[in-house]
Design a protein around this motif. Structure first.
Motif, PDB file in Angstrom:
ATOM      1  N   GLY A 157      45.232  47.857  41.255  1.00  0.00           N
ATOM      2  CA  GLY A 157      44.865  47.408  42.590  1.00  0.00           C
ATOM      3  C   GLY A 157      45.312  46.003  42.903  1.00  0.00           C
ATOM      4  N   ALA A 158      45.337  45.125  41.924  1.00  0.00           N
ATOM      5  CA  ALA A 158      45.705  43.733  42.180  1.00  0.00           C
ATOM      6  C   ALA A 158      47.160  43.633  42.618  1.00  0.00           C
ATOM      7  CB  ALA A 158      45.478  42.894  40.927  1.00  0.00           C
TER       8      ALA A 158
ATOM      9  N   GLY B  97      37.757  29.850  34.593  1.00  0.00           N
ATOM     10  CA  GLY B  97      36.858  30.585  35.467  1.00  0.00           C
ATOM     11  C   GLY B  97      36.757  32.038  35.067  1.00  0.00           C
ATOM     12  N   GLU B  98      36.307  32.890  36.005  1.00  0.00           N
ATOM     13  CA  GLU B  98      36.083  34.297  35.698  1.00  0.00           C
ATOM     14  C   GLU B  98      37.358  35.119  35.908  1.00  0.00           C
ATOM     15  OE1 GLU B  98      32.567  37.121  37.008  1.00  0.00           O
ATOM     16  OE2 GLU B  98      34.106  37.082  38.517  1.00  0.00           O
ATOM     17  N   GLN B  99      37.749  35.307  37.166  1.00  0.00           N
ATOM     18  CA  GLN B  99      38.949  36.074  37.507  1.00  0.00           C
ATOM     19  C   GLN B  99      39.378  35.662  38.914  1.00  0.00           C
ATOM     20  OE1 GLN B  99      38.255  40.300  37.782  1.00  0.00           O
ATOM     21  NE2 GLN B  99      36.939  40.117  39.568  1.00  0.00           N
ATOM     22  N   PRO B 100      40.612  35.959  39.306  1.00  0.00           N
ATOM     23  CA  PRO B 100      41.044  35.607  40.655  1.00  0.00           C
ATOM     24  C   PRO B 100      40.213  36.343  41.714  1.00  0.00           C
ATOM     25  CG  PRO B 100      42.892  36.271  39.262  1.00  0.00           C
ATOM     26  CD  PRO B 100      41.648  36.628  38.527  1.00  0.00           C
ATOM     27  N   GLY B 101      40.109  35.728  42.895  1.00  0.00           N
ATOM     28  CA  GLY B 101      39.468  36.370  44.038  1.00  0.00           C
ATOM     29  C   GLY B 101      40.521  36.881  45.015  1.00  0.00           C
ATOM     30  N   ASP B 102      40.088  37.250  46.199  1.00  0.00           N
ATOM     31  CA  ASP B 102      40.994  37.826  47.195  1.00  0.00           C
ATOM     32  C   ASP B 102      42.120  36.867  47.558  1.00  0.00           C
ATOM     33  OD1 ASP B 102      41.406  38.075  50.477  1.00  0.00           O
ATOM     34  OD2 ASP B 102      41.416  40.000  49.422  1.00  0.00           O
TER      35      ASP B 102
ATOM     36  N   LEU C  74      43.850  24.620  35.327  1.00  0.00           N
ATOM     37  CA  LEU C  74      42.891  25.595  35.838  1.00  0.00           C
ATOM     38  C   LEU C  74      43.407  27.001  35.588  1.00  0.00           C
ATOM     39  CD1 LEU C  74      42.815  22.950  37.900  1.00  0.00           C
ATOM     40  CD2 LEU C  74      41.126  24.360  39.040  1.00  0.00           C
ATOM     41  N   THR C  75      42.558  27.849  35.046  1.00  0.00           N
ATOM     42  CA  THR C  75      42.948  29.224  34.762  1.00  0.00           C
ATOM     43  C   THR C  75      41.710  30.108  34.808  1.00  0.00           C
ATOM     44  OG1 THR C  75      44.230  30.616  33.250  1.00  0.00           O
ATOM     45  CG2 THR C  75      42.689  29.056  32.251  1.00  0.00           C
ATOM     46  N   ASN C  76      41.891  31.392  34.538  1.00  0.00           N
ATOM     47  CA  ASN C  76      40.793  32.345  34.542  1.00  0.00           C
ATOM     48  C   ASN C  76      40.801  33.175  33.266  1.00  0.00           C
ATOM     49  OD1 ASN C  76      39.297  32.277  37.204  1.00  0.00           O
ATOM     50  ND2 ASN C  76      41.393  32.444  37.964  1.00  0.00           N
ATOM     51  N   ALA C  77      39.622  33.663  32.891  1.00  0.00           N
ATOM     52  CA  ALA C  77      39.518  34.509  31.704  1.00  0.00           C
ATOM     53  C   ALA C  77      40.250  35.827  31.915  1.00  0.00           C
ATOM     54  CB  ALA C  77      38.043  34.766  31.378  1.00  0.00           C
ATOM     55  N   VAL C  78      40.179  36.391  33.121  1.00  0.00           N
ATOM     56  CA  VAL C  78      40.862  37.633  33.498  1.00  0.00           C
ATOM     57  C   VAL C  78      41.933  37.275  34.516  1.00  0.00           C
ATOM     58  CG1 VAL C  78      40.572  39.871  34.630  1.00  0.00           C
ATOM     59  CG2 VAL C  78      38.849  39.062  33.011  1.00  0.00           C
ATOM     60  N   LYS C  79      43.126  37.840  34.359  1.00  0.00           N
ATOM     61  CA  LYS C  79      44.260  37.381  35.156  1.00  0.00           C
ATOM     62  C   LYS C  79      44.543  38.209  36.406  1.00  0.00           C
ATOM     63  CE  LYS C  79      44.763  34.371  31.964  1.00  0.00           C
ATOM     64  NZ  LYS C  79      44.276  33.002  32.178  1.00  0.00           N
ATOM     65  N   HIS C  80      43.858  39.333  36.584  1.00  0.00           N
ATOM     66  CA  HIS C  80      44.090  40.180  37.764  1.00  0.00           C
ATOM     67  C   HIS C  80      42.792  40.346  38.561  1.00  0.00           C
ATOM     68  CE1 HIS C  80      47.529  41.468  35.168  1.00  0.00           C
ATOM     69  NE2 HIS C  80      48.149  41.539  36.324  1.00  0.00           N
ATOM     70  N   PHE C  81      42.931  40.446  39.858  1.00  0.00           N
ATOM     71  CA  PHE C  81      41.800  40.613  40.768  1.00  0.00           C
ATOM     72  C   PHE C  81      41.258  42.047  40.665  1.00  0.00           C
ATOM     73  CE2 PHE C  81      40.621  41.068  45.513  1.00  0.00           C
ATOM     74  CZ  PHE C  81      39.305  40.704  45.276  1.00  0.00           C
TER      75      PHE C  81
ATOM     76  N   LYS D 279      38.263  47.553  55.285  1.00  0.00           N
ATOM     77  CA  LYS D 279      39.498  46.846  54.972  1.00  0.00           C
ATOM     78  C   LYS D 279      39.262  45.634  54.072  1.00  0.00           C
ATOM     79  CE  LYS D 279      41.935  48.149  59.211  1.00  0.00           C
ATOM     80  NZ  LYS D 279      42.686  47.668  60.409  1.00  0.00           N
ATOM     81  N   GLN D 280      37.992  45.384  53.744  1.00  0.00           N
ATOM     82  CA  GLN D 280      37.668  44.223  52.916  1.00  0.00           C
ATOM     83  C   GLN D 280      37.754  44.559  51.434  1.00  0.00           C
ATOM     84  OE1 GLN D 280      33.800  42.673  54.314  1.00  0.00           O
ATOM     85  NE2 GLN D 280      34.857  40.733  54.557  1.00  0.00           N
ATOM     86  N   ARG D 281      38.306  43.623  50.661  1.00  0.00           N
ATOM     87  CA  ARG D 281      38.348  43.757  49.202  1.00  0.00           C
ATOM     88  C   ARG D 281      37.207  42.918  48.622  1.00  0.00           C
ATOM     89  NH1 ARG D 281      44.320  42.782  47.001  1.00  0.00           N
ATOM     90  NH2 ARG D 281      43.872  40.663  47.750  1.00  0.00           N
ATOM     91  N   ILE D 282      36.193  43.576  48.098  1.00  0.00           N
ATOM     92  CA  ILE D 282      35.004  42.888  47.599  1.00  0.00           C
ATOM     93  C   ILE D 282      35.127  42.696  46.088  1.00  0.00           C
ATOM     94  CG2 ILE D 282      32.494  42.921  47.459  1.00  0.00           C
ATOM     95  CD1 ILE D 282      33.655  42.761  50.298  1.00  0.00           C
ATOM     96  N   HIS D 283      34.984  41.440  45.670  1.00  0.00           N
ATOM     97  CA  HIS D 283      35.079  41.085  44.246  1.00  0.00           C
ATOM     98  C   HIS D 283      34.123  41.926  43.409  1.00  0.00           C
ATOM     99  CE1 HIS D 283      33.192  38.839  40.891  1.00  0.00           C
ATOM    100  NE2 HIS D 283      34.420  38.464  40.608  1.00  0.00           N
ATOM    101  N   GLU D 284      34.603  42.390  42.262  1.00  0.00           N
ATOM    102  CA  GLU D 284      33.789  43.152  41.318  1.00  0.00           C
ATOM    103  C   GLU D 284      33.855  42.472  39.954  1.00  0.00           C
ATOM    104  OE1 GLU D 284      34.725  47.273  41.229  1.00  0.00           O
ATOM    105  OE2 GLU D 284      33.392  47.717  39.542  1.00  0.00           O
ATOM    106  N   LYS D 285      32.720  42.229  39.346  1.00  0.00           N
ATOM    107  CA  LYS D 285      32.657  41.495  38.078  1.00  0.00           C
ATOM    108  C   LYS D 285      33.371  42.274  36.972  1.00  0.00           C
ATOM    109  CE  LYS D 285      29.251  39.438  34.902  1.00  0.00           C
ATOM    110  NZ  LYS D 285      29.687  38.028  35.055  1.00  0.00           N
ATOM    111  N   PRO D 286      34.196  41.609  36.155  1.00  0.00           N
ATOM    112  CA  PRO D 286      34.870  42.303  35.055  1.00  0.00           C
ATOM    113  C   PRO D 286      33.880  42.690  33.951  1.00  0.00           C
ATOM    114  CG  PRO D 286      35.319  39.947  34.952  1.00  0.00           C
ATOM    115  CD  PRO D 286      34.590  40.190  36.243  1.00  0.00           C
ATOM    116  N   THR D 287      34.173  43.774  33.284  1.00  0.00           N
ATOM    117  CA  THR D 287      33.330  44.209  32.168  1.00  0.00           C
ATOM    118  C   THR D 287      33.678  43.413  30.920  1.00  0.00           C
ATOM    119  OG1 THR D 287      34.904  45.877  31.404  1.00  0.00           O
ATOM    120  CG2 THR D 287      33.330  46.541  33.123  1.00  0.00           C
ATOM    121  N   ALA D 288      32.809  43.523  29.892  1.00  0.00           N
ATOM    122  CA  ALA D 288      33.081  42.844  28.622  1.00  0.00           C
ATOM    123  C   ALA D 288      34.376  43.353  27.999  1.00  0.00           C
ATOM    124  CB  ALA D 288      31.910  43.057  27.661  1.00  0.00           C
TER     125      ALA D 288
END
Length: 466
Positions: free
Chosen positions: A292-293, A311-316, A349-356, A363-372
């Motif tokens: 999806g990203a 950080g966690e992961q990229p946003g929209d 600056l970077t994120n632990a997960v590299k894809h949104f 039409k909105q893409r709502i952030h979803e928390k990554p799993t372990a």
């Protein structure tokens, strides 16, 4: 005033005995003087001599022998203050990484671990001429680590006769380990016939793409160079590094046409990219673990940055622009960094997960928390990324970043502050700026001030001498 007199150096048995006596006598830290001299203005320690052992948490028991060898003259007093507090109601004190005493002792432990690593890595034995198979090495440790380091060389060179000479003492192995008086540099041989082979081995394993002169000087200070035969080859290797690195890049492996995210990460681990640019090129070609990203969002900032934020992961917005921390949370972070005196352009600056990762609502893409599992999938990438950047301090923004850096789920409210990530860099834990955006308006101002306060502490830790 009670005085505990210990022998110079790392007197672990003396510290244990004195601590038991003082605790048994109920002597608080502020009424105790620790010294390594035989005389004192305050007289002698009058505590009882036959005191029982102390019931301490495992974390404290493991910490003590890693701090006693430190050269700081306050080490014994700091350890005794820790033990006193643990035995007087603060049983879980070692879990409070933000406590100033705990934080300072952790830094001292890291200093000892670093010194032991340097001794294990940089000590070189040379054969003594005109003697039957005897080897001698000269080394100048920063701390009192000779006795702690000697068993490593016993295990590694058990079948040889050897001596290690230092300005504070000496260690000798001839089937039994013994310690003696200080040595002199001139008592160690200047070289032997083995060194040419050792230089050839070093030259064959030298990796030009990972050349970083500042990191080399930091990890291998010049005071060790005279003892290490391979250092004679370094100038020529540095001069040729650019051409050799370019040749390696031209031979870099390409991704297969049919790409599998899991196999792509496995391939990255096997191929071991030799620079941050090479690492970014591989992840940029990889498809997201969860489809999806639009693209991978790579880290941003200079190699060698003093501070790195994870950080966690990229946003929209990050996914659309291909840059980290450019959405609402990133804008809030930029404002807080400016107020804390941190130049964003000089940080990494970077994120632990590299894809949104998101779910669609209309039409909105709502952030979803990554799993372990997803965090674990990208962890190899983050580890290599931080190895190349080599920051002094890494700031974990939120629980997902903490999970990526430690492999553990740790509540932010309990761990907030200076932290240990089990890596060469220092650590700090705070909230993710997106957390502030989700708070009710009545709570936002206070939470934002606390966040800026955390960043000011990060600024001070990053500027503090190592």
């Amino acid at each position: 005033m009670h005085v505990a007199t210990l022998v110079p150096g790392a007197d672990l048995p003396g510290f244990r005995a004195a601590t038991r006596r003082l605790i048994a006598a109920g002597v608080p830290p502020e009424a105790t003087v620790w010294q390594t001299e035989s005389l004192s203005l305050f007289g002698n320690d009058t505590a009882p001599t036959d005191a029982p052992p102390l019931a301490l948490p495992r974390a404290v028991i493991d910490l003590i022998p890693m701090v006693v060898p430190h050269r700081d003259p306050e080490r014994y007093g700091l350890l005794y203050a820790l033990i006193w507090r643990v035995l007087h109601g603060e049983r879980a004190l070692m879990e409070v990484a933000s406590d100033p005493l705990v934080h300072r002792l952790h830094r001292m432990r890291k200093g000892i671990a670093r010194d032991l690593h340097k001794m294990h890595a940089f000590l070189r034995f040379r054969r003594v001429p005109n003697e039957a198979e005897r080897y001698v090495a000269w080394f100048e440790p920063d701390h009192h680590i000779l006795e702690a380091a000697a068993p490593f060389f016993v295990d590694r060179f058990r079948n040889l006769r050897w001596s290690i000479l230092t300005p504070e003492g000496s260690a000798h192995w001839d089937g039994a380990l013994a310690f003696g008086p200080p040595g002199r540099r001139e008592d160690a041989p200047e070289g032997d016939g083995f060194e040419a082979g050792w230089r050839d081995y070093y030259e064959s394993t030298f990796n030009p793409a990972r050349l970083n002169l500042d990191a080399m000087r930091a990890e291998m200070p010049r005071k060790y160079w005279r003892n290490m035969p391979e250092t004679a080859a370094i100038p020529a290797l540095v001069r040729a590094a650019g051409a050799r690195a370019q040749a390696m890049i031209e031979k870099a492996p390409t991704m297969p046409e049919k790409r599998d995210p899991v196999r792509a990460v496995e391939r990255m681990a096997r191929d071991e990219p030799e620079s941050l640019a090479a690492l970014n090129a591989v992840i940029a070609r990889s498809e997201p673990l969860v489809p999806g990203a639009t693209q991978a969002v790579l880290g941003e900032g200079p190699v060698g940055a003093v501070i790195a934020f994870v950080g966690e992961q990229p946003g929209d917005q990050e996914d659309r622009q291909g840059r980290p921390f450019v959405g609402p949370a990133g804008q809030l972070l930029s404002r807080a960094l400016e107020e804390a005196g941190i130049d964003r352009s000089e940080a990494y600056l970077t994120n632990a997960v590299k894809h949104f990762k998101f779910t669609l609502r209309g039409k909105q893409r709502i952030h979803e928390k990554p799993t372990a599992g997803e965090v674990s999938h990208y962890r190899w990438w983050l580890d290599r990324e931080l190895d190349f950047v080599a920051p002094k301090l890494v700031v974990a923004l939120g629980a997902t970043a903490v999970l990526a850096l430690t492999g553990k789920s740790i509540p932010i409210t309990r761990a907030r502050g200076p932290a240990e990530f089990g890596r060469p860099f220092g650590g700090f834990i705070t909230v993710h700026p997106s957390y502030l955006l989700r708070l009710p308006d009545a709570a936002k101002d206070e939470a934002y001030r606390a966040f800026v306060h955390d960043l000011r502490r990060v600024h001070d830790l990053a500027r503090a001498p190592s």
